[in-house]
Design a protein around this motif. Structure first.
Motif, mmCIF file in Angstrom:
data_model
loop_
_atom_site.group_PDB
_atom_site.id
_atom_site.type_symbol
_atom_site.label_atom_id
_atom_site.label_comp_id
_atom_site.label_asym_id
_atom_site.label_seq_id
_atom_site.Cartn_x
_atom_site.Cartn_y
_atom_site.Cartn_z
ATOM 1 N N LEU A 245 -24.073 -37.832 22.000
ATOM 2 C CA LEU A 245 -23.470 -36.533 22.293
ATOM 3 C C LEU A 245 -22.348 -36.213 21.308
ATOM 4 O O LEU A 245 -22.215 -35.065 20.852
ATOM 5 C CB LEU A 245 -22.928 -36.515 23.720
ATOM 6 C CG LEU A 245 -23.945 -36.581 24.859
ATOM 7 C CD1 LEU A 245 -23.237 -36.504 26.208
ATOM 8 C CD2 LEU A 245 -24.969 -35.457 24.740
ATOM 9 N N LEU A 246 -21.542 -37.220 20.984
ATOM 10 C CA LEU A 246 -20.448 -37.016 20.029
ATOM 11 C C LEU A 246 -20.984 -36.644 18.646
ATOM 12 O O LEU A 246 -20.444 -35.767 17.973
ATOM 13 C CB LEU A 246 -19.591 -38.283 19.935
ATOM 14 C CG LEU A 246 -18.689 -38.593 21.125
ATOM 15 C CD1 LEU A 246 -18.037 -39.958 20.945
ATOM 16 C CD2 LEU A 246 -17.612 -37.515 21.275
ATOM 17 N N VAL A 247 -22.029 -37.338 18.222
ATOM 18 C CA VAL A 247 -22.624 -37.045 16.910
ATOM 19 C C VAL A 247 -23.190 -35.624 16.883
ATOM 20 O O VAL A 247 -22.998 -34.879 15.910
ATOM 21 C CB VAL A 247 -23.720 -38.074 16.568
ATOM 22 C CG1 VAL A 247 -24.479 -37.652 15.313
ATOM 23 C CG2 VAL A 247 -23.109 -39.454 16.366
ATOM 24 N N LYS A 248 -23.875 -35.233 17.951
ATOM 25 C CA LYS A 248 -24.431 -33.876 18.017
ATOM 26 C C LYS A 248 -23.323 -32.829 17.989
ATOM 27 O O LYS A 248 -23.450 -31.787 17.312
ATOM 28 C CB LYS A 248 -25.275 -33.720 19.284
ATOM 29 C CG LYS A 248 -26.603 -34.467 19.245
ATOM 30 C CD LYS A 248 -27.398 -34.222 20.518
ATOM 31 C CE LYS A 248 -28.764 -34.898 20.460
ATOM 32 N NZ LYS A 248 -29.548 -34.669 21.701
ATOM 33 N N HIS A 251 -21.944 -32.615 14.509
ATOM 34 C CA HIS A 251 -22.883 -31.914 13.626
ATOM 35 C C HIS A 251 -22.829 -30.411 13.853
ATOM 36 O O HIS A 251 -22.866 -29.625 12.885
ATOM 37 C CB HIS A 251 -24.295 -32.443 13.873
ATOM 38 C CG HIS A 251 -25.328 -31.860 12.965
ATOM 39 N ND1 HIS A 251 -26.286 -30.962 13.404
ATOM 40 C CD2 HIS A 251 -25.540 -32.018 11.631
ATOM 41 C CE1 HIS A 251 -27.044 -30.607 12.393
ATOM 42 N NE2 HIS A 251 -26.616 -31.225 11.300
ATOM 43 N N ARG A 252 -22.733 -29.994 15.116
ATOM 44 C CA ARG A 252 -22.632 -28.563 15.415
ATOM 45 C C ARG A 252 -21.356 -27.965 14.815
ATOM 46 O O ARG A 252 -21.387 -26.875 14.236
ATOM 47 C CB ARG A 252 -22.649 -28.327 16.925
ATOM 48 C CG ARG A 252 -24.004 -28.516 17.581
ATOM 49 C CD ARG A 252 -24.023 -27.872 18.952
ATOM 50 N NE ARG A 252 -22.956 -28.365 19.800
ATOM 51 C CZ ARG A 252 -23.074 -29.422 20.613
ATOM 52 N NH1 ARG A 252 -24.225 -30.076 20.669
ATOM 53 N NH2 ARG A 252 -22.065 -29.805 21.366
ATOM 54 N N LEU A 253 -20.244 -28.680 14.965
ATOM 55 C CA LEU A 253 -18.977 -28.182 14.434
ATOM 56 C C LEU A 253 -19.009 -28.092 12.916
ATOM 57 O O LEU A 253 -18.479 -27.151 12.324
ATOM 58 C CB LEU A 253 -17.831 -29.097 14.893
ATOM 59 C CG LEU A 253 -17.517 -29.075 16.393
ATOM 60 C CD1 LEU A 253 -16.449 -30.097 16.724
ATOM 61 C CD2 LEU A 253 -17.061 -27.682 16.824
ATOM 62 N N TYR A 254 -19.640 -29.085 12.292
ATOM 63 C CA TYR A 254 -19.736 -29.078 10.829
ATOM 64 C C TYR A 254 -20.574 -27.891 10.352
ATOM 65 O O TYR A 254 -20.195 -27.179 9.422
ATOM 66 C CB TYR A 254 -20.340 -30.393 10.344
ATOM 67 C CG TYR A 254 -20.600 -30.421 8.854
ATOM 68 C CD1 TYR A 254 -19.553 -30.593 7.957
ATOM 69 C CD2 TYR A 254 -21.901 -30.269 8.348
ATOM 70 C CE1 TYR A 254 -19.783 -30.608 6.591
ATOM 71 C CE2 TYR A 254 -22.129 -30.284 6.982
ATOM 72 C CZ TYR A 254 -21.075 -30.458 6.111
ATOM 73 O OH TYR A 254 -21.311 -30.472 4.761
ATOM 74 N N ARG A 255 -21.714 -27.672 11.001
ATOM 75 C CA ARG A 255 -22.571 -26.547 10.609
ATOM 76 C C ARG A 255 -21.869 -25.213 10.838
ATOM 77 O O ARG A 255 -21.999 -24.286 10.032
ATOM 78 C CB ARG A 255 -23.874 -26.593 11.396
ATOM 79 C CG ARG A 255 -24.794 -27.744 11.011
ATOM 80 C CD ARG A 255 -26.114 -27.652 11.742
ATOM 81 N NE ARG A 255 -26.821 -26.424 11.381
ATOM 82 C CZ ARG A 255 -27.989 -26.070 11.928
ATOM 83 N NH1 ARG A 255 -28.549 -26.837 12.855
ATOM 84 N NH2 ARG A 255 -28.580 -24.960 11.555
ATOM 85 N N ARG A 256 -21.120 -25.119 11.932
ATOM 86 C CA ARG A 256 -20.394 -23.878 12.212
ATOM 87 C C ARG A 256 -19.324 -23.631 11.150
ATOM 88 O O ARG A 256 -19.129 -22.498 10.703
ATOM 89 C CB ARG A 256 -19.745 -23.963 13.590
ATOM 90 C CG ARG A 256 -19.078 -22.668 14.042
ATOM 91 C CD ARG A 256 -18.363 -22.873 15.356
ATOM 92 N NE ARG A 256 -19.283 -23.407 16.368
ATOM 93 C CZ ARG A 256 -18.873 -23.916 17.524
ATOM 94 N NH1 ARG A 256 -17.567 -23.964 17.785
ATOM 95 N NH2 ARG A 256 -19.742 -24.380 18.389
ATOM 96 N N LYS A 257 -18.651 -24.701 10.740
ATOM 97 C CA LYS A 257 -17.605 -24.555 9.729
ATOM 98 C C LYS A 257 -18.201 -24.113 8.404
ATOM 99 O O LYS A 257 -17.662 -23.237 7.720
ATOM 100 C CB LYS A 257 -16.870 -25.887 9.553
ATOM 101 C CG LYS A 257 -15.690 -25.810 8.589
ATOM 102 C CD LYS A 257 -14.943 -27.121 8.542
ATOM 103 C CE LYS A 257 -13.752 -27.020 7.601
ATOM 104 N NZ LYS A 257 -12.999 -28.307 7.527
ATOM 105 N N VAL A 258 -19.331 -24.716 8.024
ATOM 106 C CA VAL A 258 -20.000 -24.329 6.776
ATOM 107 C C VAL A 258 -20.469 -22.881 6.840
ATOM 108 O O VAL A 258 -20.333 -22.114 5.881
ATOM 109 C CB VAL A 258 -21.195 -25.271 6.494
ATOM 110 C CG1 VAL A 258 -22.017 -24.761 5.324
ATOM 111 C CG2 VAL A 258 -20.695 -26.689 6.225
ATOM 112 N N LYS A 259 -20.992 -22.494 7.994
ATOM 113 C CA LYS A 259 -21.478 -21.125 8.165
ATOM 114 C C LYS A 259 -20.335 -20.117 8.101
ATOM 115 O O LYS A 259 -20.464 -19.031 7.503
ATOM 116 C CB LYS A 259 -22.217 -21.005 9.500
ATOM 117 C CG LYS A 259 -22.838 -19.638 9.733
ATOM 118 C CD LYS A 259 -23.588 -19.603 11.059
ATOM 119 C CE LYS A 259 -24.203 -18.230 11.295
ATOM 120 N NZ LYS A 259 -24.944 -18.190 12.582
#
Length: 266
Positions: A245-248, A251-259
């Motif tokens: 759950l932590l990894v997911k 990953h979501r936060l990283y993708r949101r930041k890149v977006k």
């Protein structure tokens, strides 16, 4: 024995109440939900730090992983047991105030069986974890293990090393610092500490047992009683689930930041 238990019963709820008063005075714009959440996280960090330090002390003292004894083991189990009961109440109180904050129209809502059921449904895994530690782990440590395995009990305490980082992450979000560099660094520490101390710890304990009895790592489970392997597995599986759950989430936060950053415009 009763004196140590009583100290735990006073210390953790007392620290929680004290922190609530201090935070309420220091951050007057915070809601009751904000104050309770941060207070709970701070107390959780204190307990985790005490558990980690105790675990390190015992592990570094025990040379015989099965037979060496340390006075701190039974003492800290008694001192920390009230924390599990307190934390269940603190988590429920946090859930209750958050629900009142979300449902502004129901701000007059009082505690009820419905709110308790909603909390148990939402946090059933954490509730089960706390109840298992309080009703199963503690009696086994104090009464049924025949004074064996202080080393392994201390190893389980060291799993709490990641908790202060998890709590700090939530506190930083509470302070509006979720986009700060500190929050990003703390997120990396959460993943590293969780994986090291809550997952790799299990093969480490098996390896240490094998070192003492001159066994290769892969054969250690076959030299242990079935209930030991089942117990370790039942503790490790939730840790793996929480790590996923932590990894997911990371990953979501990283993708949101890149977006959000997007391609730079000329």
């Amino acid at each position: 024995m009763l004196y140590i238990l009583a100290c735990g019963m006073v210390f953790f709820p007392g620290l929680f109440c004290g922190l609530r008063k201090v935070l309420k005075s220091a951050f007057t714009h915070w809601s009751d939900a904000d104050v309770v959440v941060v207070s709970e996280r701070l107390v959780s960090s204190v307990h985790a730090s005490l558990a980690t330090v105790s675990g390190v002390l015992v592990v570094n003292t025990c040379r015989d992983v099965m037979n060496d004894r340390h006075w701190l083991v039974n003492s800290f189990v008694l001192f920390g047991a009230p924390y599990m009961a307190y934390d269940l109440y603190a988590m429920y109180l946090s859930h209750y105030h958050q629900q009142r904050l979300i449902n502004n129209s129901a701000a007059h809502q009082n505690h009820s069986l419905q709110t308790v059921k909603a909390f148990l449904s939402k946090e059933r895994l954490l509730v089960f974890h706390h109840m298992a530690l309080l009703l199963v782990f503690m009696p086994i440590v104090l009464f049924f293990r025949r004074d064996l395995g202080d080393f392994f009990i201390a190893c389980f305490w060291m799993t709490e090393f990641s908790t202060p980082f998890v709590s700090l992450g939530k506190i930083l979000i509470q302070l509006g610092l979720e986009n700060s560099k500190l929050h990003w660094i703390n997120g990396v520490m959460v993943l590293c500490s969780f994986f090291t101390c809550r997952i790799l710890l299990f093969p480490y304990m098996y390896w240490m047992y094998g070192q003492q009895f001159d066994l290769p790592l892969h054969s250690v489970p076959f030299h242990l009683p079935l209930h030991c392997n089942v117990g370790n597995l039942s503790i490790m599986v939730p840790q793996v689930y929480w790590f996923i759950l932590l990894v997911k989430k990371a990953h979501r936060l990283y993708r949101r930041k890149v977006k959000d950053q997007g391609p730079k415009q000329e």
